[in-house]
Write a protein that holds these residues in place. Structure first.
Motif, mmCIF file in Angstrom:
data_model
loop_
_atom_site.group_PDB
_atom_site.id
_atom_site.type_symbol
_atom_site.label_atom_id
_atom_site.label_comp_id
_atom_site.label_asym_id
_atom_site.label_seq_id
_atom_site.Cartn_x
_atom_site.Cartn_y
_atom_site.Cartn_z
ATOM 1 N N ARG A 1 0.852 -1.188 0.000
ATOM 2 C CA ARG A 1 0.000 0.000 0.000
ATOM 3 C C ARG A 1 0.885 1.233 0.000
ATOM 4 N NH1 ARG A 1 -3.269 2.414 4.981
ATOM 5 N NH2 ARG A 1 -1.705 1.121 6.034
ATOM 6 N N VAL A 2 0.551 2.192 -0.847
ATOM 7 C CA VAL A 2 1.248 3.473 -0.879
ATOM 8 C C VAL A 2 0.215 4.571 -0.680
ATOM 9 C CG1 VAL A 2 2.546 5.110 -2.283
ATOM 10 C CG2 VAL A 2 3.138 2.691 -2.340
ATOM 11 N N VAL A 3 0.402 5.367 0.356
ATOM 12 C CA VAL A 3 -0.468 6.497 0.637
ATOM 13 C C VAL A 3 0.317 7.765 0.315
ATOM 14 C CG1 VAL A 3 -1.796 7.740 2.381
ATOM 15 C CG2 VAL A 3 -1.671 5.231 2.450
ATOM 16 N N VAL A 4 -0.210 8.571 -0.605
ATOM 17 C CA VAL A 4 0.445 9.810 -1.010
ATOM 18 C C VAL A 4 -0.432 10.978 -0.579
ATOM 19 C CG1 VAL A 4 1.242 11.210 -2.948
ATOM 20 C CG2 VAL A 4 1.633 8.741 -2.953
ATOM 21 N N ALA A 5 0.102 11.810 0.303
ATOM 22 C CA ALA A 5 -0.627 12.989 0.762
ATOM 23 C C ALA A 5 -0.217 14.171 -0.102
ATOM 24 C CB ALA A 5 -0.327 13.261 2.232
ATOM 25 N N SER A 6 -0.960 14.389 -1.177
ATOM 26 C CA SER A 6 -0.675 15.487 -2.101
ATOM 27 C C SER A 6 -1.853 15.662 -3.047
ATOM 28 C CB SER A 6 0.605 15.219 -2.910
ATOM 29 O OG SER A 6 0.854 16.281 -3.817
ATOM 30 N N GLY A 7 -2.144 16.907 -3.394
ATOM 31 C CA GLY A 7 -3.167 17.181 -4.385
ATOM 32 C C GLY A 7 -2.586 17.461 -5.753
ATOM 33 N N ASP A 8 -1.309 17.171 -5.955
ATOM 34 C CA ASP A 8 -0.600 17.487 -7.195
ATOM 35 C C ASP A 8 -0.762 16.359 -8.207
ATOM 36 O OD1 ASP A 8 1.055 18.299 -9.197
ATOM 37 O OD2 ASP A 8 2.845 18.523 -7.959
ATOM 38 N N SER B 1 -5.785 13.806 0.736
ATOM 39 C CA SER B 1 -5.720 15.233 0.427
ATOM 40 C C SER B 1 -7.077 15.851 0.724
ATOM 41 C CB SER B 1 -5.311 15.437 -1.039
ATOM 42 O OG SER B 1 -5.166 16.818 -1.336
ATOM 43 N N PHE B 2 -7.369 16.969 0.066
ATOM 44 C CA PHE B 2 -8.656 17.641 0.208
ATOM 45 C C PHE B 2 -9.445 17.506 -1.083
ATOM 46 C CE2 PHE B 2 -5.827 19.866 3.176
ATOM 47 C CZ PHE B 2 -6.556 19.744 4.353
ATOM 48 N N ALA B 3 -10.745 17.275 -0.953
ATOM 49 C CA ALA B 3 -11.582 17.030 -2.123
ATOM 50 C C ALA B 3 -11.581 18.206 -3.088
ATOM 51 C CB ALA B 3 -13.016 16.724 -1.688
ATOM 52 N N GLU B 4 -11.333 19.421 -2.587
ATOM 53 C CA GLU B 4 -11.368 20.592 -3.457
ATOM 54 C C GLU B 4 -10.264 20.597 -4.508
ATOM 55 O OE1 GLU B 4 -13.027 22.082 0.525
ATOM 56 O OE2 GLU B 4 -11.733 20.498 -0.234
ATOM 57 N N VAL B 5 -9.163 19.892 -4.236
ATOM 58 C CA VAL B 5 -8.018 19.971 -5.147
ATOM 59 C C VAL B 5 -7.592 18.626 -5.722
ATOM 60 C CG1 VAL B 5 -7.103 22.046 -4.032
ATOM 61 C CG2 VAL B 5 -6.367 19.794 -3.235
ATOM 62 N N ALA B 6 -7.973 17.523 -5.092
ATOM 63 C CA ALA B 6 -7.478 16.205 -5.519
ATOM 64 C C ALA B 6 -8.439 15.551 -6.500
ATOM 65 C CB ALA B 6 -7.232 15.309 -4.320
#
Length: 284
Positions: free
Chosen positions: A138-145, A167-172
């Motif tokens: 499992r890989v969890v990436v915390a980024s909206g990029d 991340s946040f739904a507004e950007v991801a």
């Protein structure tokens, strides 16, 4: 005098061509990996709030770690935070980095001298390195990029790795639109925030409804010196779609005279982050 014994013939390996690679694969340990894009998360949080986040607005990394560990089973785990260090913030970031290390996170810090001194490449290189040395589960990436992470993360899924974007739904939007990536909103991680961020999340309303607090006092309208318009004079704006590739909303249409454009939010740099309800995940 005894005659010298002839050398023994070299034994040929009985392994089939794929046996050695399969044996190496079985020797690799299972790993759940979390990588955190601190500059991106901080910038996104500032944009959502419309100002520099206060301490109570920032995510708690101990809660993030507990959420991450809850699904790790008996796999090895590794949490890594990637950040930039501006010359003027080196002293203030020291305590934050030490707190992260105390929670079990490794920290990669890169000097922010030029605008292009980002950490995205270092994050991708680290994921690739761990994929070579371990069996990534499992890989969890915390980024909206999405520009940098969409293609590599989808490729990881095709290689058999469970991929989650935090991340946040507004950007991801890139993660929410991809059928290969799971998405979890950061505010849905139990205990990640001390107080509600007050976001306008109409897709996550409680069954009995909920309140959205005003973003400024009503009397501020009188201080502007402009005539007060009736709300019905302005038709509701069409919903803005999120660009799944870049992870951000497209530019808004030019504003009209009777509908002034809102001021751009003040986006702050990476600052101090203090020590860290059921997540919503979209699966393939």
């Amino acid at each position: 005098m005894d005659a010298p014994r002839p050398p023994e013939p070299v034994r040929q390996s009985a392994d089939r061509p794929g046996d050695r690679s399969e044996r190496r694969d079985t020797e690799r340990r299972d790993l759940d990996l979390l990588v955190w894009d601190a500059p991106n998360i901080d910038m996104t949080l500032s944009s959502i709030l419309g100002s520099r986040p206060a301490s109570s607005d920032r995510p708690r990394f101990d809660a993030i770690a507990r959420w991450f560990l809850a699904e790790a089973a008996d796999h090895e785990v590794e949490g890594c935070v990637f950040t930039n260090v501006h010359p003027t913030s080196a002293v203030s970031l020291r305590g934050w980095i030490e707190a992260l290390r105390n929670f079990g996170y490794a920290v990669f810090a890169r000097p922010k001298v030029h605008p292009e001194d980002d950490v995205d490449d270092a994050m991708l290189q680290h994921i690739a390195s761990r994929q070579a040395s371990h069996r990534l589960r499992r890989v969890v990436v915390a980024s909206g990029d999405g520009r940098n992470f969409l293609a590599p993360l989808e490729e990881l899924h095709r290689a058999g790795v469970r991929v989650v974007v935090l991340s946040f739904a507004e950007v991801a939007g890139y993660a929410q639109e991809s059928p290969l990536i799971e998405f979890v909103d950061l505010e849905d991680v139990p205990g990640a925030f001390q107080v509600s961020l007050g976001r306008t999340r109409l897709t996550a309303l409680p069954p009995d409804g909920g309140w959205f607090r005003p973003t400024r006092p009503m009397r501020a309208l009188l201080d502007e010196g402009a005539p007060l318009d009736h709300p019905h004079q302005h038709a509701p704006a069409a919903p803005r779609e999120v660009d799944p590739l870049h992870g951000s909303a497209p530019a808004a249409a030019p504003h009209t005279e009777d509908a002034p454009a809102p001021a751009a939010p003040d986006v702050g740099e990476v600052g101090r982050v203090p020590a860290p309800q059921t997540p919503r995940a979209r699966t393939a």
